[in-house]
Design an enzyme around this catalytic site. Structure first.
Site, PDB file in Angstrom:
ATOM      1  N   SER A  98       0.819  -1.210   0.000  1.00 32.26           N
ATOM      2  CA  SER A  98       0.000   0.000   0.000  1.00 32.26           C
ATOM      3  C   SER A  98       0.855   1.264   0.000  1.00 32.26           C
ATOM      4  O   SER A  98       1.518   1.555  -0.988  1.00 32.26           O
ATOM      5  CB  SER A  98      -0.955  -0.051   1.201  1.00 32.26           C
ATOM      6  OG  SER A  98      -1.966   0.910   1.094  1.00 32.26           O
TER       7      SER A  98
ATOM      8  N   ASP B 252       9.521   5.572 -10.413  1.00 32.39           N
ATOM      9  CA  ASP B 252       8.987   6.187 -11.630  1.00 32.39           C
ATOM     10  C   ASP B 252       9.616   7.548 -11.915  1.00 32.39           C
ATOM     11  O   ASP B 252       9.749   7.952 -13.075  1.00 32.39           O
ATOM     12  CB  ASP B 252       7.467   6.353 -11.511  1.00 32.39           C
ATOM     13  CG  ASP B 252       6.728   5.044 -11.738  1.00 32.39           C
ATOM     14  OD1 ASP B 252       7.387   4.026 -12.016  1.00 32.39           O
ATOM     15  OD2 ASP B 252       5.479   5.040 -11.631  1.00 32.39           O
TER      16      ASP B 252
ATOM     17  N   LYS C  18      -0.591  -4.171  -3.426  1.00 32.28           N
ATOM     18  CA  LYS C  18      -1.919  -3.671  -3.017  1.00 32.28           C
ATOM     19  C   LYS C  18      -2.101  -2.262  -3.574  1.00 32.28           C
ATOM     20  O   LYS C  18      -1.539  -1.305  -3.066  1.00 32.28           O
ATOM     21  CB  LYS C  18      -2.082  -3.657  -1.504  1.00 32.28           C
ATOM     22  CG  LYS C  18      -3.463  -3.161  -1.064  1.00 32.28           C
ATOM     23  CD  LYS C  18      -3.567  -3.089   0.453  1.00 32.28           C
ATOM     24  CE  LYS C  18      -4.940  -2.585   0.877  1.00 32.28           C
ATOM     25  NZ  LYS C  18      -5.205  -1.194   0.484  1.00 32.28           N
TER      26      LYS C  18
END
Length: 548
Positions: free
Chosen positions: A294, A305, A319
């Site tokens: 999470s 990224d 998740k």
């Protein structure tokens, strides 16, 4: 019945008046909801009135709600009023209690961890103690939720505990008062060799980003750092806002770091960093494993990224679902999945889909490729994949089994009943005899689940029971095979002797000197951490990993 008739009238009225297809669909849904609520209400009433045994209405209702929500996903859950405070404390990181982590057992509540400076710690309670009574209330046979409810209460409220301590025949009593317990989300940080700062962030509760930023600034004031290691292993998440704040410690203001997209447009949001970073250029490694979930995955994924740092370890849990809470009557809450997380490249980290409550792994062929800011290829649908993989699958599988069983904890309690740890742990370590004692404990209690091969062998033997003569003829060979299987399981433990000894040391330190000391001891023999340290010490290799 009135609701159904009203829904019917409205539905047909809008069809006659030329209502849109979307509106007609909404009314159809309303009709189905009204119809099924009436059915549910009638069944519930009949069961309460005529079922052969008396069933408490609240128990029957909870069973029905749990079964309904189970058909969706594991994160959509009903929270009864008596469990709301416990849920709230998991978000805020604070609650009024005595500062223990407890496991329910047949005889009461087994204390598995003590939080520093709480009432339990100050009173002298220890991991391994079993709570038998809270005031006059027996905890024998009670569920964990019931024990937690008894332990928590109003600030300053007095309580008396009756406790069994291993190795002592007499029961102990402790008088203490409930206090506000604040669980530290950054229990340990230090500067490692090479001037690399290490931070262990264990949960994304309130002020996690602030605590991390302040700790980094404090270390930078003392000396110039060459890199940062952010350890998110075992961190299962918390507040989305704190994930953004943690990213903001290393990423400039105004960067998009996560978005959420749900069925309703009103639920679609973009989250950007809001503040000036503490350090947006220092070399950064983020440690993750299969229990990082999470909010941990949002942080690791955004750092990856944006090519802001290198991810080291094992693939994360996966998740990518967003939960919101809704208030229900009588103090209860509903936690339900409303959207999915998307990190800066546009990918979702969710690794499972759910159909009728059953998880389905997303096939590799269905995973999409995305690009990081610098053009590196990354994939969706499988958690966060590290840039630098540390994987010893056989040991990780065995470690998971050991930690899921009481084996490590039980050995720690037994060891502490016979030994006291020195103040300085630098020269302390477990010896070969201690490992022999651990193996004897394993042999005595058979903690680990049987392997698939062992279970298949048992099924084969059961089928042979029907062939009496054949089983008798094969008796010698069967015993040899059974012995070989036991020997194979034992050999796995023997092969991992050094790793198991270190795992035991960390548990013993956690029980005796609490969590921060255990983390400090654990990183003394941490191969994944060593990989990150080596990487941050080699600037060219570090930069190469961040290039497409």
């Amino acid at each position: 019945m009135f609701a159904i008739q009203s829904a019917k009238k409205l539905f047909f009225a809008f069809l006659i008046l030329g209502g849109g297809i979307g509106l007609a669909t909404t009314l159809t849904d309303e009709f189905e909801i009204a119809k099924n609520l009436e059915l549910y209400s009638n069944v519930f009433r009949e069961l309460n009135t005529y079922y052969v045994d008396e069933v408490p209405p609240e128990d029957l209702m909870k069973s029905g709600l749990d079964a309904m929500l189970k058909s969706l996903d594991p994160y959509t859950t009903y929270i009864p009023a008596q469990e709301v405070e416990r849920f709230r404390s998991s978000i805020t990181g604070s609650y009024a209690g005595i500062g223990t982590r407890v496991r329910a057992t047949a005889s009461g509540g087994l204390i598995t961890a003590i939080y520093p400076d709480g009432p339990a710690h100050k009173a002298g309670l220890m991991a391994g103690d079993t709570l038998l009574f809270i005031d006059e209330v027996s905890l024998k046979g009670k569920a964990l939720s019931e024990i937690s409810q008894e332990l928590r209460g109003k600030m300053g409220q007095a309580m008396q505990l009756t406790v069994h301590r291993p190795g002592q025949s007499k029961k102990l009593t402790f008088s203490l008062r409930r206090q506000n317990i604040l669980i530290n989300n950054l229990p340990h940080y230090e500067v490692l060799p090479g001037k690399i700062a290490y931070f262990s962030l264990t949960t994304f509760s309130e002020k996690a980003g602030q605590h991390l930023g302040e700790a980094l600034e404090a270390l930078q004031e003392k000396e110039k750092l060459n890199g940062v290691i952010l350890d998110l292993r075992g961190n299962t998440g918390g507040l989305l806002s704190e994930a953004v704040n943690v990213i903001n410690v290393f990423v400039p203001r105004g960067r998009e770091v996560v978005s959420i997209q749900g069925r309703e447009k009103s639920q679609q949001q973009i989250f950007r960093t809001l503040n000036m970073p503490i350090d947006s250029s220092i070399a950064l490694a983020v440690l993750i494993n299969e229990r990082s979930a999470s909010a941990s995955e949002i942080v690791a994924g955004a750092i990856q990224d944006l090519d802001r740092g290198v991810i080291v370890g094992q693939r994360s849990f996966g998740k990518g679902l967003v939960q919101n809470t809704v208030d229900l009557p009588h103090g209860a809450k509903l936690k339900l999945t409303t959207a999915r997380y998307y990190i800066p490249s546009g990918r979702c980290i969710q690794s499972l889909e759910y159909e009728n409550g059953a998880p389905k792994v997303i096939a590799d062929s269905l995973r999409q490729a995305f690009s990081t800011l610098a053009g590196r290829k990354v994939y969706d649908g499988g958690g966060i994949r590290p840039d630098l993989v540390h994987e010893n699958q056989e040991w990780l599988s065995l470690k998971k089994q050991l930690l899921a069983s009481p084996a490590i904890f039980d050995f720690g309690v037994a060891y502490r009943s016979q030994h006291k740890l020195p103040e300085n742990l630098d020269k302390w370590s477990l010896q070969a005899k201690d490992f022999d004692d651990f193996m004897a404990l394993m042999d005595k209690n058979a903690y680990l689940k049987k392997s698939k091969t062992a279970l298949a062998f048992e099924q084969f033997e059961q089928k042979l029971d029907q062939e009496g003569a054949l089983k008798t003829a094969l008796n010698k060979e069967l015993k040899a095979l059974e012995k070989g299987l036991r020997s194979q399981e034992r050999n796995k433990l023997l092969a991992a002797k050094d790793e198991i000894l270190h795992l035991l040391e960390v548990e013993i330190v956690a029980q005796e000197k609490l969590r921060a000391a255990a983390i400090a001891h654990s990183i003394k023999a941490d191969h994944c951490l060593d990989m990150a340290l080596e990487l941050l010490g080699k600037k060219k290799k570090y930069q190469r990993l961040l290039m497409p």
